[in-house]
Each structure stands twice: as structure tokens, then as C-alpha cells.
Enzyme design. Sequence first.
Site, PDB file in Angstrom:
ATOM      1  N   THR A  65       0.844  -1.207  -0.064  1.00  0.00           N
ATOM      2  CA  THR A  65      -0.062   0.046   0.094  1.00  0.00           C
ATOM      3  C   THR A  65       0.805   1.162   0.089  1.00  0.00           C
ATOM      4  OG1 THR A  65      -1.535  -1.102   1.429  1.00  0.00           O
ATOM      5  CG2 THR A  65      -1.625   1.216   1.521  1.00  0.00           C
TER       6      THR A  65
ATOM      7  N   ARG B 222     -13.232  -8.083  -1.207  1.00  0.00           N
ATOM      8  CA  ARG B 222     -12.630  -7.877   0.094  1.00  0.00           C
ATOM      9  C   ARG B 222     -12.155  -6.353   0.097  1.00  0.00           C
ATOM     10  NH1 ARG B 222      -7.312  -5.658   1.695  1.00  0.00           N
ATOM     11  NH2 ARG B 222      -6.846  -6.799   3.732  1.00  0.00           N
ATOM     12  N   VAL B 223     -12.604  -5.871   1.270  1.00  0.00           N
ATOM     13  CA  VAL B 223     -12.065  -4.239   1.284  1.00  0.00           C
ATOM     14  C   VAL B 223     -11.142  -4.381   2.618  1.00  0.00           C
ATOM     15  CG1 VAL B 223     -12.824  -2.044   2.016  1.00  0.00           C
ATOM     16  CG2 VAL B 223     -14.075  -3.432   0.407  1.00  0.00           C
ATOM     17  N   GLY B 224      -9.897  -3.544   2.429  1.00  0.00           N
ATOM     18  CA  GLY B 224      -9.141  -3.465   3.598  1.00  0.00           C
ATOM     19  C   GLY B 224      -9.036  -2.271   4.425  1.00  0.00           C
ATOM     20  N   ASP B 225      -7.963  -1.799   4.999  1.00  0.00           N
ATOM     21  CA  ASP B 225      -8.358  -0.657   5.773  1.00  0.00           C
ATOM     22  C   ASP B 225      -7.975   0.517   5.123  1.00  0.00           C
ATOM     23  OD1 ASP B 225      -5.763  -1.790   5.617  1.00  0.00           O
ATOM     24  OD2 ASP B 225      -4.692  -0.432   6.809  1.00  0.00           O
TER      25      ASP B 225
ATOM     26  N   THR C  59       0.355   0.840   6.434  1.00  0.00           N
ATOM     27  CA  THR C  59       0.387  -0.062   5.173  1.00  0.00           C
ATOM     28  C   THR C  59       0.627  -1.657   6.006  1.00  0.00           C
ATOM     29  OG1 THR C  59       2.845   0.189   5.432  1.00  0.00           O
ATOM     30  CG2 THR C  59       1.448   1.306   3.784  1.00  0.00           C
ATOM     31  N   GLY C  60       0.342  -2.665   5.545  1.00  0.00           N
ATOM     32  CA  GLY C  60       0.324  -4.164   6.198  1.00  0.00           C
ATOM     33  C   GLY C  60      -1.077  -4.604   6.279  1.00  0.00           C
TER      34      GLY C  60
ATOM     35  N   GLY D 227      -4.607  -5.067   6.597  1.00  0.00           N
ATOM     36  CA  GLY D 227      -5.331  -4.431   6.774  1.00  0.00           C
ATOM     37  C   GLY D 227      -6.597  -4.741   8.015  1.00  0.00           C
TER      38      GLY D 227
HETATM   39  N1  GLY Z   1      -3.119  -2.311   4.127  1.00  0.00           N
HETATM   40  C1  GLY Z   1      -3.893  -2.579   2.725  1.00  0.00           C
HETATM   41  C2  GLY Z   1      -4.899  -3.631   2.865  1.00  0.00           C
HETATM   42  O1  GLY Z   1      -4.863  -4.494   3.869  1.00  0.00           O
HETATM   43  O2  GLY Z   1      -5.447  -3.764   1.980  1.00  0.00           O
END
Ligand code: GLY
Length: 345
Positions: free
Chosen positions: A196, A224-227, A247-248, A250
Site C-alpha cells: 500500500t 474484500r475491502v481492507g483498511d 500499510t500492512g 488491513g
Molecule cells: N493495508 C492494505 C490492505 O490490507 O488492504
Amino acid sequence: MKRRDFLKTSLTASLGVSLGSASLLKAATPSAEYPLAIASGNGEVAVKKALEILQSGGKVMDAVVEGVKIVEDDPEDLTVGYGGLPNEDGVVQLDAAVMYGPTHKAGAVACIEGIRNPAKVAQLVMDRTDHVLLVGKGAQEFALAHGFKTENLLTEKTRKIWLKWKEKLNPRDNWREVADDEYSLLLDQYKDSYGTIHCSAIDTNGDIASVTTTSGRSFKIPGRVGDSPIIGAGLYADNEVGAAGSTGRGEANLNNLSCFLIVEFMRMGKSPQEACMEVCKRILSHTRLPHLLKDNGDLDFNVEFYAFNKKGEVGGAAVYESSTGFWMADAKGARKVEMAYLYKR
Ligand code: GLY
């Protein structure tokens, strides 16, 4: 005692104490003057661009969005925008959000397909709607209404990595695994990627803007949706306090609203680095599911945090020691900043 329990009982230990291989804080937090930009380890070009825009009198939100646009447009960054790794169906679905300190307003898009610059679309959601988050087809139609063009975001490189992933997935299915090649190496490198880019900046007036943009977890389940597009999870900005981004993995930030928490810790007086480290420890104490933990109780994933406060202090921390650190740029130029960490690699 497992290292996890040891760390948990050490949450009250004074910061800076060495806990065996778990080193808490790095060198003193560097201070900077406004204008100032910070970005994740892949954000050298982003902080340089953001600072250039700020030094020539541009707007702080444009500075961060234009900064990350360079990486969104870069097919060689396989974690963001055009050339980002696809979902398990081979479709690139992007997430992004922006947050603007002076109005405390945010904009975001999630699971948007075919649009290479989701951060710019998120900025338009903030500026041109009364909403915060648009998803999927609606987000794409909103982008088209604003003159964006759709394109296939899968490059030859990411298509071949994805195909390799698909062929290796199940030895009993009908996809035949062919001999290893350069794409096998790339698959090894990226198969568990959450890459990210985050960028935050503060202008000469002390106004703050933040952006996070990503193609998300490589080969994720479609939808799927991340953070990154969730305000408080993958980024947060408060004009009274400062900004934080991540980043990392989510899911860890979705479960802990990590960036909101970092800003709240800074509001209570912690330095940016201390605030980022506290959130790494919070994630450790909240992670209970065995598949997310190593046998010794250590976390089996990484998350990185980047923050600055209104004093212009900058700091970051990660679960695992970073080989790259993160980027900052101010009047002294662009440079790398070391991060604190829970565990050495
Ligand atoms: N931090 C990015 C994700 O998990 O989508």
C-alpha cells in the site's frame, strides 16, 4: 512464559527498554518544520512531489494526492493502482481514502475496478458529494461521471504472477503447474502482500491532509475491502493533533481502528513514535486467533505505522523491524526515517 505473554505483561514497562529480541523504540524522534510530508517505504517520489507542491504554494490535499498518483501510475509497484496485484479472479480492485484536517471531512472508494487513480476519486467523493465512501460499481460510475476513463489495470507482469498463483493453488484441480520461472520468484515475494502507499502532509499554515491507496491483499476474495479506505483504520488526520497512516495487514487495523488510535494517543501527549508503538502493542494484545500467531505467540503478520504531530515531530513503528523505514521530506530535503518495532526479523 511465551514472548507474547511477556510483552503483554510489559505494556506498562517504560518505553525504550530492550525486551530481548523485541526492541521497542529506535533513536529519538526527528523533528521537522512545516511544510512537511511523510510516506511509507515506497513513497520517496510521493514525499518529494508533495513537498514540491507545498513549497510552491499548492494545496495540502493536492500535494498528497499528486504524490501518491506517481506510484498509482507506476506499473512496477505491484501493490498500488495500475499494475497492482489482482484478486483471486484476476481482477484488480482498488481501495483509497483521503482525509482533510481543516474540515475533518473524508472521502473514500473501495473495490473500484478499472480506474488507476482511486486516491483522486476519493478526493472527489470528499469535495463533490455529501458522502464519505462509495464502493464497487457506484464508485466507478462516479469516477466516469467526473471524466475518468476505464482501462485494464492488469499488466502482463501481474497477469503472469496471478496465473502462476492460480496454477499452483491446488495440485488436484485442472490447472497444470508449469516449470518455475521469474514469475515464480515474484509470486514467492508477493503471494502474501498487503502493500500500500500512505502519504500525509502539513502545510505552512499547519493544515493537514492524508491519503492511503492500495490494490489490497494480493489474490484476495473478490469484494474484500481492507483498511485503506476506512477512516480511522488506514489513515486519520486531525488538524488539532496530527496525522497517521498505515500499510500492512488491513484486517488488524480494521479490528483496532489503529490510525484513529494513534492520533488519540498523540492527543494525550505521546510522541508519534510512541503512539505508533502503543498501537502495535494493542494489536498484539487483541490478536487471539491461532492462525495469526506463531508457535511462540509472536504475531505472524506485519503492520507499519507512520505519523507526525503538530509540533512537526515524525515517527513510525511496525510489528516487524523494517528494512526500508519510511520517508519524510521538509526544507532539509527527503530522507529515510528508521522505525521502532516489536520484533527483529
Ligand atoms: N493495508 C492494505 C490492505 O490490507 O488492504
